[in-house]
Design a protein around this motif. Structure first.
Motif, PDB file in Angstrom:
ATOM      1  N   VAL A   1       0.836  -1.204   0.000  1.00  0.00           N
ATOM      2  CA  VAL A   1       0.000   0.000   0.000  1.00  0.00           C
ATOM      3  C   VAL A   1       0.875   1.261   0.000  1.00  0.00           C
ATOM      4  CG1 VAL A   1      -1.657   1.341   1.374  1.00  0.00           C
ATOM      5  CG2 VAL A   1      -2.007  -1.105   1.051  1.00  0.00           C
ATOM      6  N   SER A   2       1.916   1.283   0.826  1.00  0.00           N
ATOM      7  CA  SER A   2       2.777   2.475   0.934  1.00  0.00           C
ATOM      8  C   SER A   2       3.387   2.844  -0.407  1.00  0.00           C
ATOM      9  CB  SER A   2       3.931   2.221   1.913  1.00  0.00           C
ATOM     10  OG  SER A   2       3.465   1.771   3.134  1.00  0.00           O
ATOM     11  N   THR A   3       3.953   1.857  -1.080  1.00  0.00           N
ATOM     12  CA  THR A   3       4.703   2.136  -2.304  1.00  0.00           C
ATOM     13  C   THR A   3       3.779   2.617  -3.424  1.00  0.00           C
ATOM     14  OG1 THR A   3       4.603  -0.235  -2.785  1.00  0.00           O
ATOM     15  CG2 THR A   3       6.640   0.591  -1.835  1.00  0.00           C
ATOM     16  N   ASN A   4       2.603   2.023  -3.512  1.00  0.00           N
ATOM     17  CA  ASN A   4       1.653   2.431  -4.561  1.00  0.00           C
ATOM     18  C   ASN A   4       1.002   3.780  -4.244  1.00  0.00           C
ATOM     19  OD1 ASN A   4       1.314   0.224  -6.731  1.00  0.00           O
ATOM     20  ND2 ASN A   4       1.400  -0.926  -4.816  1.00  0.00           N
ATOM     21  N   LEU A   5       0.660   3.971  -2.981  1.00  0.00           N
ATOM     22  CA  LEU A   5       0.027   5.226  -2.568  1.00  0.00           C
ATOM     23  C   LEU A   5       0.978   6.407  -2.778  1.00  0.00           C
ATOM     24  CD1 LEU A   5      -2.502   6.434  -1.199  1.00  0.00           C
ATOM     25  CD2 LEU A   5      -1.402   6.044   1.013  1.00  0.00           C
ATOM     26  N   PHE A   6       2.228   6.168  -2.516  1.00  0.00           N
ATOM     27  CA  PHE A   6       3.256   7.200  -2.689  1.00  0.00           C
ATOM     28  C   PHE A   6       3.274   7.693  -4.141  1.00  0.00           C
ATOM     29  CE2 PHE A   6       7.864   8.058  -3.577  1.00  0.00           C
ATOM     30  CZ  PHE A   6       7.950   9.224  -2.847  1.00  0.00           C
ATOM     31  N   LYS A   7       3.257   6.729  -5.058  1.00  0.00           N
ATOM     32  CA  LYS A   7       3.276   7.062  -6.487  1.00  0.00           C
ATOM     33  C   LYS A   7       2.008   7.840  -6.860  1.00  0.00           C
ATOM     34  CE  LYS A   7       5.267   6.641 -10.544  1.00  0.00           C
ATOM     35  NZ  LYS A   7       5.146   5.503 -11.468  1.00  0.00           N
TER      36      LYS A   7
END
Lengths: 104, 289
Positions: free
Chosen positions: B17-23
């Motif tokens: 979730v973190s990595t995708n949300l960041f993008k």
């Protein structure tokens, strides 16, 4: 020589407590005078460091051998430094039976 | 706004979730900062091509005990709340048990005989990285053998927070004890990632009880939706807990993730889901100000 045995109770019929630092009682047995004394473990419910505190306790009694079901990694080097021999007993034995074995 | 991405249960998809949300935040034109505060095994930066820009060694107090100056009064051991000073006066033995020491320095205050020397030891490294788009990333990494997880988490978040950014996303450690609390307490909002299994629900309950006791705002993302049963949904609706999004249990998602890619880039429905998630968080942020 003084020996500390971890015990679940305070009688000869009590069984060995498999935990060292958080055992219920320590049975202190003197192989020369044949005296046996039970001491309630004051470190049973401390948050951290029960093992080292229990090493301190038995060391202050002048113990040279400790009998338990298990010794944690935090205390092995402390026991070595103090030249306290660790004896692991895996079977369910009573304090009386262990005292007998120590006398053999 | 600081957002912790946390969970009770491990492996529910915090990093996912973190990595995708960041993008997604960056695509929507916001400045965002990704912080990996899972200091015992940080891995969220694996998803990006990055260059290291800086690193800071984090140190923690550890006393050095000089036994030759010690009078064996025992005051330092008395002061130590963590039983980190091994002290047998009968045998003139005193030493520090470094793995029990929390670096509070009480022993140093206690000793009147100069037997305790103040010193610091390395517990880990906070690194900052940059990508081609000049976006910043922070990672806290605990040194092998060190048990000072909490000071490491605090230092990582403190250093990252010095940056000016619209959204600081903190990929948090699993569990519901101190590491979880220390990341959540430093955040304005917590995204709890869970899965609809008995394990997911059991640990989520604990996480929610913890956050409620801290008066923290949070929402839930259900990952691997379709797996398990409906108990999680019943629990969330009974307690009026907001579902921020549902990520289906899908082989395709797992395949993309394990190849180190972002589903946000590769799957249209996931792209939409993360953009929606951003908007929900932005709305929440606006409601605060």
């Amino acid at each position: 020589m003084k020996v500390a045995i971890t015990s679940k109770g305070n009688t000869l019929e009590s069984v060995l407590d498999s935990r060292f630092g958080r055992c219920s009682y320590f049975a202190f047995y003197d192989t020369e005078s044949k005296k046996l004394e039970f001491v309630k473990n004051p470190n049973l419910n401390v948050n951290e460091g029960a093992g080292p505190l229990s090493v301190k306790l038995i060391a202050s009694y002048g113990v040279k051998k400790a009998v338990s079901g298990e010794f944690g990694f935090k205390i092995k080097s402390l026991m070595d430094d103090l030249s306290i021999q660790m004896i692991v007993v895996n079977e369910e034995k009573t304090i009386g039976e262990i005292v007998e074995l120590l006398n053999k | 706004m600081k957002i912790a991405i946390a969970s009770g249960k491990g492996g529910t998809g915090k990093t996912f979730v973190s990595t995708n949300l960041f993008k997604a935040f960056k695509d929507l034109g916001y400045s965002a900062l990704l912080v990996d505060a899972d200091v015992e095994c940080p891995n969220s930066l694996l998803f990006y091509k990055l260059k290291k820009v800086d690193e800071t060694i984090v140190k923690e107090y550890r006393p050095i005990i000089h036994s030759e100056k010690c009078v064996y009064c025992g005051l330092c051991a008395d002061y130590c709340e963590y039983n980190a000073i091994f002290y047998v006066p009968e045998l003139k033995q005193i030493k520090l048990l470094p793995n029990l020491c929390h670096g509070c320095k009480a022993c140093s205050v206690a000793c009147q005989y100069g037997a305790i020397e103040d010193s610091n030891t390395e517990i880990g490294i906070v690194s900052s990285y940059i990508d081609k788009g000049k976006n910043l990333y922070f990672e806290g990494r605990l040194k092998e053998g060190s048990v000072s997880t909490i000071p490491m988490i605090k230092s990582t978040i403190t250093q990252a927070s010095k940056q000016l950014s619209d959204f600081i996303l903190i990929d948090s450690p699993p569990g519901t004890s101190c590491p979880f609390i220390q990341t959540s307490i430093r955040s304005d909002f917590v995204i709890l990632v869970t899965e609809p299994t008995p394990y997911g629900l059991s640990d989520l309950r604990q996480a929610i009880l913890t956050l409620d006791s801290m008066n923290k705002s949070y929402g839930v993302i259900i990952n691997r939706a379709g797996l398990g049963n409906m108990d999680l949904y019943d629990y969330l609706s009974e307690n009026n807990i907001q579902i921020l999004g549902e990520i289906p249990f899908s082989k395709e998602i797992a395949r993309i993730y394990t190849q180190g890619d972002l589903v946000y880039d590769k799957m249209e429905d996931m792209n939409l889901l993360y953009r929606e998630l951003c908007k929900k968080i932005i709305n929440y942020g606006n409601s605060l100000s």
